[in-house]
Design an enzyme around this catalytic site. Structure first.
Site, PDB file in Angstrom:
ATOM      1  N   HIS A  84       0.843  -1.202   0.000  1.00  0.00           N
ATOM      2  CA  HIS A  84       0.000   0.000   0.000  1.00  0.00           C
ATOM      3  C   HIS A  84       0.877   1.250   0.000  1.00  0.00           C
ATOM      4  CE1 HIS A  84       0.447   1.613   4.138  1.00  0.00           C
ATOM      5  NE2 HIS A  84       0.604   0.353   4.523  1.00  0.00           N
ATOM      6  N   CYS A  85       0.284   2.367  -0.460  1.00  0.00           N
ATOM      7  CA  CYS A  85       0.956   3.667  -0.368  1.00  0.00           C
ATOM      8  C   CYS A  85       0.137   4.517   0.600  1.00  0.00           C
ATOM      9  CB  CYS A  85       1.097   4.309  -1.753  1.00  0.00           C
ATOM     10  SG  CYS A  85      -0.482   4.619  -2.575  1.00  0.00           S
ATOM     11  N   ILE A  86       0.112   5.834   0.422  1.00  0.00           N
ATOM     12  CA  ILE A  86      -0.584   6.652   1.430  1.00  0.00           C
ATOM     13  C   ILE A  86      -2.093   6.671   1.260  1.00  0.00           C
ATOM     14  CG2 ILE A  86       1.382   8.139   1.899  1.00  0.00           C
ATOM     15  CD1 ILE A  86       0.076  10.276   0.128  1.00  0.00           C
TER      16      ILE A  86
END
Length: 661
Positions: free
Chosen positions: A200-202
């Protein structure tokens, strides 16, 4: 790797020749603030990059500027070559490894062209971070900073939890409120059998799927909690927003940790955080800073919005009961109910200190203690009297301020806390840290607020208050417009306290206060704004929060409206402040008077003229307050809010132009 006394030690070698630095000296906040985990940095003198540990390569960035290694002890090591070098698209790097390779410490892995990096205007600093520090790391011990080291030699030792004998379980339900959403997402991306891995990223879950065609885009996009779906860089991206990390944990809890890649996740978070925060120029930086402050403020308040709203409604009911002489303020019933309604506000610095510290990475207990110091009874008592508010600490002049119900000062303390704690840990020996770091941190932060922030707030609030009162003497209409427009902003920064003694003095001396009538208007305007959101939004959670916040504001307590909705979606607050300014001008024009420390809609008895009863002043109250309510609801409904703002708030990244790590 060595094991002593049930303690696993991992030796970390320098990945390059150069000067060993602490992470705090790295010119990249994602790493310098420890967001990617603990570690160290090297200012290289050679571009020959070697492996810092034995392990398996888990990541080689497409742009070759970073690679990850997982040790057999479960530590995830990220090595990041240079700052912002992702923009160079791999040109300065020659990679000799690939994902899945088994490597040993000291083995050559990448050649980095330092001159090419410098010529491109980028810094060559090499950063090593243990990305799962929070889960595995007990302590990181280094051989000392600001000295020259040689590639392949040990420069640090990590003490980690022994997870080699941990039996992995794959629960169907992790106990998280995001379990149902996670299960629906997994099912509709094609099930566990269609997943290679997920990071995942932000804002997004990023799936590497075996077959993208098996994913049901339409179903996923319509799941409650999903904003949209995007496909880029070989990834199937499910846009979640700010709760992405919680949803990711629920997904991994259901499908198993073998599908995770902490190093790749850390790199994705680092790059997308940098992209989202990249601003240029003075005004964009100011806007970004204000946005970050409001983000911390609202995120810290969200856990207590419910109890704030309920307390506000209870305080409003008590105000009505006392206003109609049904309940005496000296009765035991009133005292107990008032304590229940008032406690959350009185002790707000303590509660907010805890939640803000969790958001900002400080020690929640220490910051809560700082909040307790700020509202210590003797300090509040001294601050409440002009004769004792001016004092000194070790000869340093200071002005004591009552911090009960305050917000801004404790947010400052929570922000500074992690830096002070980090500094203290560097200078205090390990064996006495647990005793001296917390109390010294509390001491330093308390003095900063009491000696620094307090007097500044006092000076500014007195100046603003005197100016606003002077404007009222010149023109009540103009004063109402200005005060109505800025008062709730003053509340956010604690600058409104200068007006409160003026209002109290007016009522005590003259029996009435024109100023308090305008302050009352600002509560109605903020309440009208959240009422408009309640009427317009289709989001069930936001609708519920908005209605409770509106009732609380009409009872004279605006915190739930401000921090739960209006500031979070900034345009609502701006439009509500415009409505408040117009309502304030109307109040000033009508010369609405107030005869008690009460206001908003629930405090209408305070506008009935003593000895006269319901007359022109009360009718002016009705016109000004319900007129403001109408203006606020209409303006916010038409111009201040749409449900599209929910998606924009939750996913600040451009869906069509995302740089992948």
């Amino acid at each position: 790797m060595n094991v002593m006394n049930d303690q696993t030690l991992i030796s970390l070698a320098a990945p390059a020749d150069g000067k060993l630095l602490t992470l705090t000296k790295v010119q990249d906040p994602v790493f310098s603030q420890g967001l990617m985990g603990q570690g160290f940095a090297i200012e290289p003198t050679s571009g020959d990059i070697v492996a810092p540990v034995d392990g398996t390569v888990t990541l080689v960035s497409e742009t070759k500027h970073a690679f990850g290694i997982r040790t057999k002890d479960g530590a995830d090591i990220l090595v990041h070559l240079g700052i912002d070098t992702v923009e160079l698209k791999g040109e300065p790097f020659e990679v000799a490894i690939k994902q899945g390779d088994k490597i040993v410490a000291g083995q050559h892995v990448i050649t980095m062209d330092l001159k090419m990096v410098k010529d491109a205007g980028k810094q060559t600093t090499i950063i090593l971070a243990i990305t799962n520090s929070n889960d595995i790391l007990k302590e990181l011990m280094t051989t000392g900073f600001d000295k020259t080291v040689v590639a392949g030699t040990t420069v640090a030792v990590a003490s980690v939890k022994d997870v080699t004998n941990t039996v992995e379980t794959k629960p169907k339900n992790t106990g998280s409120k995001y379990d149902a959403l996670a299960a629906d997402i997994v099912k509709n991306v094609g099930g566990v059998e269609n997943i290679n891995s997920v990071i995942h990223c932000i804002t997004r879950l990023r799936f590497y799927l075996k077959d993208d065609n098996k994913a049901n885009d339409a179903v996923i996009e319509n799941l409650d909690g999903v904003i949209t779906v995007a496909k880029a860089g070989g990834q199937y991206q499910v846009v979640i927003g700010q709760t992405v990390a919680d949803v990711y944990d629920a997904v991994i809890g259901q499908i198993g940790s073998k599908f995770s890649n902490d190093t790749a996740t850390a790199e994705a978070v680092a790059e997308t955080t940098k992209d989202a925060n990249k601003v240029h120029g003075f005004w964009p930086n100011v806007k970004q800073g204000a946005s970050n402050f409001i983000g911390v403020l609202t995120a810290s308040m969200i856990p207590i919005i419910g109890i704030l709203a309920g307390s506000g409604i209870l305080k409003g009911i008590l105000a009505a009961l006392t206003g109609f002489k049904i309940l005496s303020t000296t009765s035991g019933t009133y005292v107990v109910l008032n304590a229940i309604g008032d406690a959350t506000f009185y002790f707000l610095p303590i509660i907010l200190g805890f939640t803000a510290a969790k958001k900002l990475g400080s020690d929640p207990i220490v910051i809560a203690i700082v909040g307790g110091i700020l509202i210590y009874p003797q300090i509040v008592l001294l601050a409440g009297k002009a004769a004792t508010a001016s004092t000194n600490f070790l000869g340093i002049p200071t002005t004591l301020v009552s911090y009960t119900s305050s917000v801004f000062p404790i947010i400052v303390a929570a922000w500074l806390g992690k830096y002070i704690e980090r500094f203290l840990k560097r200078i205090i020996p390990t064996y006495i840290r647990s005793v001296f770091v917390p109390i010294l941190e509390a001491l330093i932060l308390s003095l900063i607020i009491l000696i620094g922030v307090g007097p500044i707030i006092t000076l500014l609030s007195k100046g603003l208050s005197n100016g606003l009162v002077a404007i009222y003497s010149f023109s009540p209409t103009l004063s109402g417009f200005v005060l109505g427009g800025v008062y709730q902003t003053m509340v956010i920064f604690g600058l409104h306290w200068g007006l409160i003694p003026i209002v109290i003095n007016d009522i005590a001396t003259n029996g009435h206060s024109y100023i308090n009538s305008i302050l009352s208007i600002t509560m109605v305007a903020q309440g009208g704004a959240v009422l408009a959101v309640f009427l317009k939004t289709k989001d069930k959670k936001l609708k519920e929060m908005s209605l409770a916040a509106a009732i609380s504001a009409f009872c004279g307590v605006t915190e739930p409206a401000l921090y739960g909705v209006n500031l979070k979606y900034k345009r609502i607050f701006v439009v509500a402040s415009i409505a408040s300014a117009l309502g304030g001008a109307l109040t000033g024009f009508l010369r609405v008077d107030n005869y008690a420390l009460s206001g908003a809609l629930i405090g209408f008895p305070a506008f009935i003229t003593p000895g006269v009863g319901i007359g022109s002043n009360f009718y002016s109250y009705l016109i000004s307050h319900y007129g403001t309510l109408l203006i606020s609801v209409v303006l916010v409904y038409l111009f201040g809010f749409t449900d599209k703002m929910l998606a924009k708030k939750n996913d600040p990244m451009n869906l069509n132009n995302v740089k992948l790590a």
